[in-house]
Design an enzyme around this catalytic site. Structure first.
Site, PDB file in Angstrom:
ATOM      1  N   ALA A 189       1.020  -1.222   0.010  1.00  0.00           N
ATOM      2  CA  ALA A 189      -0.050  -0.085  -0.023  1.00  0.00           C
ATOM      3  C   ALA A 189       0.780   1.373   0.034  1.00  0.00           C
ATOM      4  CB  ALA A 189      -0.984  -0.116   1.380  1.00  0.00           C
ATOM      5  N   TYR A 190       2.080   1.247   0.796  1.00  0.00           N
ATOM      6  CA  TYR A 190       2.884   2.471   0.941  1.00  0.00           C
ATOM      7  C   TYR A 190       3.570   2.399  -0.507  1.00  0.00           C
ATOM      8  CZ  TYR A 190       6.674   5.425   2.414  1.00  0.00           C
ATOM      9  OH  TYR A 190       7.500   6.195   2.539  1.00  0.00           O
ATOM     10  N   SER A 191       4.069   1.594  -1.092  1.00  0.00           N
ATOM     11  CA  SER A 191       4.716   1.657  -2.193  1.00  0.00           C
ATOM     12  C   SER A 191       3.937   2.037  -3.534  1.00  0.00           C
ATOM     13  CB  SER A 191       5.318   0.273  -2.605  1.00  0.00           C
ATOM     14  OG  SER A 191       6.142  -0.282  -1.654  1.00  0.00           O
ATOM     15  N   SER A 222       1.220   3.941  -2.935  1.00  0.00           N
ATOM     16  CA  SER A 222       0.853   5.387  -2.769  1.00  0.00           C
ATOM     17  C   SER A 222       1.937   6.334  -3.287  1.00  0.00           C
ATOM     18  CB  SER A 222       0.529   5.571  -1.259  1.00  0.00           C
ATOM     19  OG  SER A 222       1.474   5.564  -0.609  1.00  0.00           O
ATOM     20  N   LYS A 223       3.248   5.909  -2.938  1.00  0.00           N
ATOM     21  CA  LYS A 223       4.180   6.804  -3.282  1.00  0.00           C
ATOM     22  C   LYS A 223       4.542   6.890  -4.926  1.00  0.00           C
ATOM     23  CE  LYS A 223       5.085   8.343   0.652  1.00  0.00           C
ATOM     24  NZ  LYS A 223       4.877   9.993   0.931  1.00  0.00           N
TER      25      LYS A 223
END
Length: 224
Positions: A130-132, A134-135
């Site tokens: 999810a973080y990857s 989003s970035k």
């Protein structure tokens, strides 16, 4: 005197950026949802962000540093609520701040926007889908906005750090942190003040022919 608005400004990269910009005479307004910030605002609250812009009278510099790590799990074990929260903060929070502050920059013919992406947005980190994702979205957002605003005097660029010693990484699982640190050829994590130096340059008059770009600060991890 130029004014900078810095989200996630109560700690970590945001606080380091505020300290660095203040050292060169920039009036910095730090924004965070809690902690020692000048303005307590949740960047996912669109109305509150608009009110902030109206209240302080706009800004010349916008640094979107607010972010969360999100789920530390294999993709198949994540739930959509965790994804929604990560995207709300990391992507839509950045969009909302840009919508609120960029028009004023355009009207004045000068502005600098720096969005914090991550090496995860380029490479993808296991256990941080999810973080990857989003970035990666922040990178594409920056490239699109940079092209849209290219003739306005407003420059929009992104920074893609590798692991930096900040409180946000306290929420990252030990095994995930160890893996992504092992990918750095310099064999150390970065320091917040090192990133703040790059922000200071990108928000200055020294940069005039770069927009929609992604600047890696990764200790050699970046491969493209």
């Amino acid at each position: 005197m130029r004014r900078a608005v810095i989200t996630g400004g109560a700690s970590g990269l945001g606080a380091a950026t505020a300290s660095r910009l203040r050292a060169v005479g920039i009036d910095c307004v730090t924004v965070d949802r809690a902690g020692d910030a000048d303005e307590i605002v949740d960047v996912t609250d669109e109305r509150a962000v608009i009110d902030l812009a109206d209240r302080i009278g706009g800004a010349d510099i916008l640094v979107n540093s607010a972010g969360i790590v999100g789920p530390n799990q294999p993709l198949v074990d994540t739930d959509l609520d965790g994804w929604r929260q990560t995207i709300e903060v990391n992507v839509l929070g950045t969009v909302g701040m840009m919508k609120a502050f960029v028009p004023g920059m355009v009207s004045r013919g000068w502005g600098r926007v720096v969005n914090f992406a991550s090496m995860a947005g380029k490479d993808g980190n296991p256990g941080l889908a999810a973080y990857s994702a989003s970035k990666a979205a922040v990178i594409a957002l920056t490239k699109s906005a940079g092209k849209e605003l290219a003739t306005t005097g407003v420059l929009v660029n992104a920074i893609a750090p590798a692991v930096i010693a900040t409180p946000m990484n306290d929420a990252t699982a030990d095994e995930v942190l160890a893996h992504i640190t092992s990918l750095i050829p310099m064999r150390r994590v970065g320091r917040a003040e090192e990133v703040a130096e790059l922000v200071a340059w990108l928000t200055s008059d020294l940069v005039s022919f770069s927009t929609g770009a992604v600047y890696d600060i990764s200790g050699g991890r970046a491969t493209y």
